[in-house]
Design a protein around this motif. Sequence first.
Motif, PDB file in Angstrom:
ATOM      1  N   ILE A  62     -42.380  -3.870   2.481  1.00 50.57           N
ATOM      2  CA  ILE A  62     -42.715  -3.212   1.217  1.00 50.57           C
ATOM      3  C   ILE A  62     -42.917  -1.716   1.439  1.00 50.57           C
ATOM      4  CG2 ILE A  62     -44.344  -3.154  -0.699  1.00 50.57           C
ATOM      5  CD1 ILE A  62     -42.637  -5.675  -0.572  1.00 50.57           C
ATOM      6  N   ARG A  63     -43.543  -1.350   2.529  1.00 54.01           N
ATOM      7  CA  ARG A  63     -43.755   0.070   2.804  1.00 54.01           C
ATOM      8  C   ARG A  63     -42.432   0.779   3.089  1.00 54.01           C
ATOM      9  NH1 ARG A  63     -49.227   2.018   5.344  1.00 54.01           N
ATOM     10  NH2 ARG A  63     -48.543   3.651   3.946  1.00 54.01           N
ATOM     11  N   GLU A  64     -41.520   0.079   3.744  1.00 52.70           N
ATOM     12  CA  GLU A  64     -40.228   0.695   4.032  1.00 52.70           C
ATOM     13  C   GLU A  64     -39.423   0.918   2.757  1.00 52.70           C
ATOM     14  OE1 GLU A  64     -36.597   0.182   7.247  1.00 52.70           O
ATOM     15  OE2 GLU A  64     -37.787  -1.565   6.671  1.00 52.70           O
ATOM     16  N   LEU A  65     -39.549   0.003   1.799  1.00 48.98           N
ATOM     17  CA  LEU A  65     -38.862   0.185   0.523  1.00 48.98           C
ATOM     18  C   LEU A  65     -39.522   1.262  -0.328  1.00 48.98           C
ATOM     19  CD1 LEU A  65     -38.143  -3.524  -0.517  1.00 48.98           C
ATOM     20  CD2 LEU A  65     -36.471  -1.816   0.212  1.00 48.98           C
ATOM     21  N   ASN A  66     -40.780   1.581  -0.030  1.00 48.35           N
ATOM     22  CA  ASN A  66     -41.538   2.540  -0.845  1.00 48.35           C
ATOM     23  C   ASN A  66     -42.173   3.611   0.041  1.00 48.35           C
ATOM     24  OD1 ASN A  66     -41.672   1.085  -3.700  1.00 48.35           O
ATOM     25  ND2 ASN A  66     -42.002  -0.474  -2.140  1.00 48.35           N
ATOM     26  N   PRO A  67     -41.362   4.415   0.730  1.00 48.21           N
ATOM     27  CA  PRO A  67     -41.936   5.412   1.643  1.00 48.21           C
ATOM     28  C   PRO A  67     -42.750   6.481   0.933  1.00 48.21           C
ATOM     29  CG  PRO A  67     -39.578   5.774   1.369  1.00 48.21           C
ATOM     30  CD  PRO A  67     -39.888   4.470   0.709  1.00 48.21           C
ATOM     31  N   ALA A  68     -42.578   6.636  -0.383  1.00 50.57           N
ATOM     32  CA  ALA A  68     -43.332   7.657  -1.108  1.00 50.57           C
ATOM     33  C   ALA A  68     -44.800   7.287  -1.273  1.00 50.57           C
ATOM     34  CB  ALA A  68     -42.705   7.899  -2.481  1.00 50.57           C
ATOM     35  N   LEU A  69     -45.155   6.022  -1.054  1.00 47.98           N
ATOM     36  CA  LEU A  69     -46.554   5.607  -1.168  1.00 47.98           C
ATOM     37  C   LEU A  69     -47.269   5.945   0.134  1.00 47.98           C
ATOM     38  CD1 LEU A  69     -46.109   2.199  -3.012  1.00 47.98           C
ATOM     39  CD2 LEU A  69     -47.021   4.332  -3.943  1.00 47.98           C
ATOM     40  N   ILE A  70     -48.248   6.829   0.039  1.00 48.60           N
ATOM     41  CA  ILE A  70     -48.940   7.311   1.232  1.00 48.60           C
ATOM     42  C   ILE A  70     -49.932   6.281   1.738  1.00 48.60           C
ATOM     43  CG2 ILE A  70     -50.437   9.137   2.118  1.00 48.60           C
ATOM     44  CD1 ILE A  70     -49.261  10.963  -0.040  1.00 48.60           C
ATOM     45  N   ARG A  71     -50.617   5.610   0.830  1.00 48.40           N
ATOM     46  CA  ARG A  71     -51.627   4.626   1.208  1.00 48.40           C
ATOM     47  C   ARG A  71     -51.131   3.223   0.865  1.00 48.40           C
ATOM     48  NH1 ARG A  71     -55.762   7.810   2.628  1.00 48.40           N
ATOM     49  NH2 ARG A  71     -56.004   9.818   1.572  1.00 48.40           N
ATOM     50  N   THR A  72     -51.995   2.237   1.065  1.00 53.15           N
ATOM     51  CA  THR A  72     -51.589   0.848   0.852  1.00 53.15           C
ATOM     52  C   THR A  72     -51.848   0.380  -0.567  1.00 53.15           C
ATOM     53  OG1 THR A  72     -53.748   0.110   1.668  1.00 53.15           O
ATOM     54  CG2 THR A  72     -51.938   0.221   3.263  1.00 53.15           C
ATOM     55  N   VAL A  73     -52.025   1.297  -1.501  1.00 56.69           N
ATOM     56  CA  VAL A  73     -52.235   0.951  -2.905  1.00 56.69           C
ATOM     57  C   VAL A  73     -51.239   1.733  -3.752  1.00 56.69           C
ATOM     58  CG1 VAL A  73     -53.831   1.027  -4.862  1.00 56.69           C
ATOM     59  CG2 VAL A  73     -54.677   0.398  -2.598  1.00 56.69           C
ATOM     60  N   ALA A  74     -50.513   1.015  -4.613  1.00 54.17           N
ATOM     61  CA  ALA A  74     -49.607   1.664  -5.562  1.00 54.17           C
ATOM     62  C   ALA A  74     -50.399   2.021  -6.814  1.00 54.17           C
ATOM     63  CB  ALA A  74     -48.456   0.735  -5.919  1.00 54.17           C
ATOM     64  N   PRO A  75     -50.351   3.274  -7.261  1.00 50.61           N
ATOM     65  CA  PRO A  75     -51.147   3.658  -8.434  1.00 50.61           C
ATOM     66  C   PRO A  75     -50.609   3.033  -9.710  1.00 50.61           C
ATOM     67  CG  PRO A  75     -49.717   5.463  -7.751  1.00 50.61           C
ATOM     68  CD  PRO A  75     -49.586   4.398  -6.704  1.00 50.61           C
ATOM     69  N   ALA A  76     -51.468   2.905 -10.704  1.00 50.99           N
ATOM     70  CA  ALA A  76     -51.065   2.355 -12.001  1.00 50.99           C
ATOM     71  C   ALA A  76     -49.924   3.181 -12.579  1.00 50.99           C
ATOM     72  CB  ALA A  76     -52.259   2.347 -12.954  1.00 50.99           C
ATOM     73  N   GLY A  77     -48.921   2.488 -13.130  1.00 48.43           N
ATOM     74  CA  GLY A  77     -47.772   3.161 -13.709  1.00 48.43           C
ATOM     75  C   GLY A  77     -46.661   3.452 -12.723  1.00 48.43           C
ATOM     76  N   PHE A  78     -46.831   3.066 -11.457  1.00 45.99           N
ATOM     77  CA  PHE A  78     -45.824   3.355 -10.432  1.00 45.99           C
ATOM     78  C   PHE A  78     -44.757   2.265 -10.437  1.00 45.99           C
ATOM     79  CE2 PHE A  78     -44.107   3.936  -6.153  1.00 45.99           C
ATOM     80  CZ  PHE A  78     -44.107   5.317  -6.033  1.00 45.99           C
ATOM     81  N   ASP A  79     -43.510   2.668 -10.202  1.00 46.16           N
ATOM     82  CA  ASP A  79     -42.406   1.715 -10.070  1.00 46.16           C
ATOM     83  C   ASP A  79     -42.259   1.352  -8.597  1.00 46.16           C
ATOM     84  OD1 ASP A  79     -41.807   1.663 -12.780  1.00 46.16           O
ATOM     85  OD2 ASP A  79     -40.483   3.398 -12.635  1.00 46.16           O
ATOM     86  N   VAL A  80     -42.585   0.117  -8.267  1.00 44.79           N
ATOM     87  CA  VAL A  80     -42.589  -0.350  -6.880  1.00 44.79           C
ATOM     88  C   VAL A  80     -41.309  -1.125  -6.612  1.00 44.79           C
ATOM     89  CG1 VAL A  80     -43.812  -1.735  -5.160  1.00 44.79           C
ATOM     90  CG2 VAL A  80     -45.097  -0.481  -6.891  1.00 44.79           C
ATOM     91  N   ARG A  81     -40.678  -0.840  -5.484  1.00 48.38           N
ATOM     92  CA  ARG A  81     -39.476  -1.563  -5.085  1.00 48.38           C
ATOM     93  C   ARG A  81     -39.874  -2.807  -4.289  1.00 48.38           C
ATOM     94  NH1 ARG A  81     -37.156   4.187  -3.187  1.00 48.38           N
ATOM     95  NH2 ARG A  81     -36.447   4.928  -5.231  1.00 48.38           N
TER      96      ARG A  81
END
Length: 550
Positions: free
Chosen positions: A420-439
């Motif tokens: 999941i982190r590799e698909l979403n390198p823009a996420l700095i921490r282990t939490v995706a903020p509300a409204g974020f499009d997660v791959r």
Amino acid sequence: MTSRPTTSLLTAFLALLLLAPSLNAQFWKRKKQQSPAISPATASQLVEAMMVDMAPAPEYPEITVAALPAKPPVLFTPRNPATPPVSQAQRAVREADRHFQYGKFFIQEGKPEQARQEFDLAMESLMDLPADLPDRALIDRKSEELIRNIHRYDLESLGAGIAPGEAVYTQSPLEEILDLTFPVDPRLKGRTQAQVQAAQSQLPLVVNDAVLSYINYFTSTRGQRTLLNGIKRAGRYREMISRIFAEEGVPQELIFLAQAESGFMPRAVSRKAATGMWQFVRRTGQDYGLNQSTLHDDRLDPEKATRAAARHLSDLYKLSGDWYLAMAAYNCGPYCVERAVQRTGYADFWELHRRNAIPRETRNYVPAILAMVIVSRNLEAYGLQSLPPEAPLDYDTIHVAADTNLGLIADAADVPLADIRELNPALIRTVAPAGFDVRVPARQAREVLAAIEAVPEDKRAAWRLHRISSSDTLASIARQYSTAANSILAANQLDSSFFEAPEDGEVLLIPASAPKAAPAKRKAPVRRTTARRTASKSAKPAPRKVAARK
């Protein structure tokens, strides 16, 4: 006295039989006289009524009823009350699964040593069994499955899968060599010029001593390692970059800027704080819509950063009218190139190169990229054997309505957190903020979103999901996630009897605590250099008239 009445009755009965036909005829004659006659009109109406009764029933239109919407996937699977006896091999398989699940959890928690221990225990559970078990085939199949899965996690999360010949980039792969000078092989010139003249290119290609020196380097033992590994990794992003460059009108050959800048590593960071695959500094990234926060940095997103890089290159080309000058400005900054042009009166990269009017690193930057373009077009001609390119990234996208733990998303997709982190390198921490499009992994968006929505919104930043192994107990699960057993029962509306015969694959909500943020590391002092990006990718200057070429 008795014979006389009997004779009288018999005589009366015989007389009645003789008179019956005459009486019947008289009755029907009087009935006919009393009934009114039927007119022809009335008869016609009766016939029409009979015809209506005999007509076929009318055809009514069919009514289509829409199918009921499919129910969302449920977390719990129906259990079979009948529990067959468990063999020794089946118990061993369940024990191996339990250790494997623990290993996955430790990987997601960033504890590789504990993960490796659990993976070892999983394999030992199967290796210690007798060879003459009746269902030995089950053990063999499970062993092969575990070996494949553990190897995959080992490659992606435990750091043991780096091939000896593969370069690992922490900074730009060309940062060191751009300050160096390489010899020119005179045998390359004629062959290279012939290849360039025969090839079609959106970017003008030049063969001179500066370019030939880097062709010589990239065909050497050390240089080809840098080039080939970059080409291999580019397979992940080549289709996406090619599409965006075509949409923005940028030459396809400029994909090699990403190799020069980062080696196609989305999380690359330079000593000048330029970040991402295309190495944007903060201010220039913001100018091109790459936003940053404490939870995410769009400069690390390969697709967003590629779009920004294409537009930045296009703007630099509009300023100078020359792709070589645009490439130079991408390296040292547009003001640096503009001052050199104004100072010398030449708006030509090779003239600025000859006069040393731009930094040495920038003078080598453009020839190095041209050399990579030329060599990569015909690797066999230079004695190089290409590596199989990495497969393009394949993913779906989900929109998270609340702050969501990446571990929860990994649990829902049943993949390592590293995926999941590799698909979403823009996420700095282990939490995706509300409204974020997660791959998420391809073709899993619906299932992942359904599992996440089973968790209350205000709990998604902390809670997890756990797939039950038949050997799990309530106490062992509670220990694994450092939470209270009663909290697990309450979150899932269960009682302790549920764990008397748990079934493999059932999923539990785990009311875990929010992951702790890693302590901030103190930044090491940065050594200043005069050659490295004096005005590195700063804000776009207003268009100005450039001195004419001579």
